[in-house]
Design an enzyme around this catalytic site. Structure first.
Site, PDB file in Angstrom:
ATOM      1  N   GLU A 156       8.029  -6.366 -10.342  1.00 19.03           N
ATOM      2  CA  GLU A 156       7.651  -6.512  -8.938  1.00 19.03           C
ATOM      3  C   GLU A 156       7.030  -7.885  -8.710  1.00 19.03           C
ATOM      4  O   GLU A 156       6.150  -8.309  -9.462  1.00 19.03           O
ATOM      5  CB  GLU A 156       6.648  -5.418  -8.572  1.00 19.03           C
TER       6      GLU A 156
ATOM      7  N   ASP B 138       8.515  -7.735  -3.096  1.00 18.90           N
ATOM      8  CA  ASP B 138       7.645  -6.750  -2.463  1.00 18.90           C
ATOM      9  C   ASP B 138       6.905  -7.345  -1.273  1.00 18.90           C
ATOM     10  O   ASP B 138       6.156  -8.319  -1.412  1.00 18.90           O
ATOM     11  CB  ASP B 138       6.630  -6.230  -3.490  1.00 18.90           C
TER      12      ASP B 138
ATOM     13  N   LYS C  10       4.766  -3.427 -12.472  1.00 19.83           N
ATOM     14  CA  LYS C  10       4.248  -3.572 -11.116  1.00 19.83           C
ATOM     15  C   LYS C  10       3.010  -4.463 -11.087  1.00 19.83           C
ATOM     16  O   LYS C  10       2.541  -4.927 -12.124  1.00 19.83           O
ATOM     17  CB  LYS C  10       3.949  -2.184 -10.533  1.00 19.83           C
TER      18      LYS C  10
ATOM     19  N   ARG D 260      12.404  32.857   4.333  1.00 15.12           N
ATOM     20  CA  ARG D 260      11.452  31.761   4.491  1.00 15.12           C
ATOM     21  C   ARG D 260      11.612  30.690   3.417  1.00 15.12           C
ATOM     22  O   ARG D 260      11.572  29.490   3.710  1.00 15.12           O
ATOM     23  CB  ARG D 260      10.029  32.307   4.469  1.00 15.12           C
TER      24      ARG D 260
ATOM     25  N   LYS E  77       7.929   8.499  -4.580  1.00 12.49           N
ATOM     26  CA  LYS E  77       6.994   9.051  -3.588  1.00 12.49           C
ATOM     27  C   LYS E  77       7.548  10.364  -3.045  1.00 12.49           C
ATOM     28  O   LYS E  77       7.888  10.498  -1.874  1.00 12.49           O
ATOM     29  CB  LYS E  77       6.745   8.031  -2.472  1.00 12.49           C
TER      30      LYS E  77
END
Length: 278
Positions: A195, A216, A165, A98, A133
């Protein structure tokens, strides 16, 4: 793949599943029983992790398990193809099944999606890269799957590189001030990425001498204008709203990098079976 880091992860995964043992397998089979099995692709896919991950799972449980015929990372296979063959103690094969399948199916899913994105931007200058992510605990493996199947890696962690960012800019007040503060602290050997979501911000980045400019969620017309403004003075990354339908158009604007969070946060696991054989 660094086995020093990998083995720690795999041992933890095995401990989670086995805990105090496999009561079903231990009741049915003795330590003397032997078996053979194969990993089989249930549909077309790009393969990653047979030799580097699945094999390692079984050999951590028992180094005597023979693992042969592992399909090379990045290979594309059709339905029904054998991906890996195993031979050893029946208890070991069932204990590791598994964990090995869960990881292999996850990594092949990421690899299959990554190769589709890489195919979509062929013959352009753009390279497909991943993001942070990722699934907590699986970043090492997931980023490996991207890299082994035609993609590239963005920064691995927050300590790898500078990326200013929107929230950094909002909290600081401006791109110019954020870059000034950053350069007062960070070594000159580390590149600076910022960004942006407007052409005015792109121009501000150029005035600051930023090394990488992220565009972006820009529409294609604005993105093309930004590429013209930058004119080779910085590496250009496109991000936001990227899918298999939009990625080609984004690549054709002339950007250097296209970051795709979906590679790791939305890839569907592949279907791989572990079939017993005589």
């Amino acid at each position: 793949m660094d086995t020093f880091l990998l083995d720690t992860l795999l041992r933890n995964f095995l401990a989670e599943d086995l805990e105090h043992g496999d009561i079903t397998t231990e009741a049915i089979f003795s330590s003397e029983d032997r078996a053979r099995a194969c990993f089989i692709a249930r549909h077309p896919m790009t393969v990653v992790g047979m030799a580097s991950v699945a094999t390692r799972v079984f050999q951590l449980l028992d180094p005597a398990v023979a693992c042969t015929g592992a399909v090379a990372d990045g290979s594309r296979v059709d339905r029904g193809e054998v991906l890996l063959c195993l031979s050893g103690a029946t208890r070991t094969l069932l204990r590791g099944e598994r964990v090995a399948l869960n990881l292999a199916q996850r990594l092949c899913g990421i690899a299959t999606l990554t190769s589709a994105f890489a195919d979509a931007v062929k013959h352009t200058r753009a390279k497909i890269v991943d993001t942070r992510k990722t699934t907590p605990g699986l970043r090492l493996l997931e980023k490996y799957a991207v890299r082994a199947s035609g993609g590239r890696n963005h920064r691995y962690s927050l300590s790898d590189g500078v990326l200013i960012k929107d929230n950094h800019i909002a909290a600081c007040g401006s791109i110019t001030e954020a870059v000034r503060r950053m350069r007062a602290r960070v070594p000159h050997t580390i590149n600076v990425e910022v960004e942006t979501d407007t052409l005015a911000q792109v121009e501000e980045c150029l005035a600051c001498g930023v090394g990488v400019i992220m565009l972006d969620n820009m529409d294609l017309a604005t993105m093309r204008r930004a590429v013209e403004l930058i004119d080779g003075r910085a590496i250009i990354e496109a991000s936001g709203g990227v899918n298999l339908e939009t990625v080609r158009g984004i690549a054709e604007t002339g950007v250097d990098i296209i970051s795709v969070g979906a590679l790791t946060h939305s890839a569907r696991a592949c279907d791989i079976g572990m079939d017993w054989w005589e």
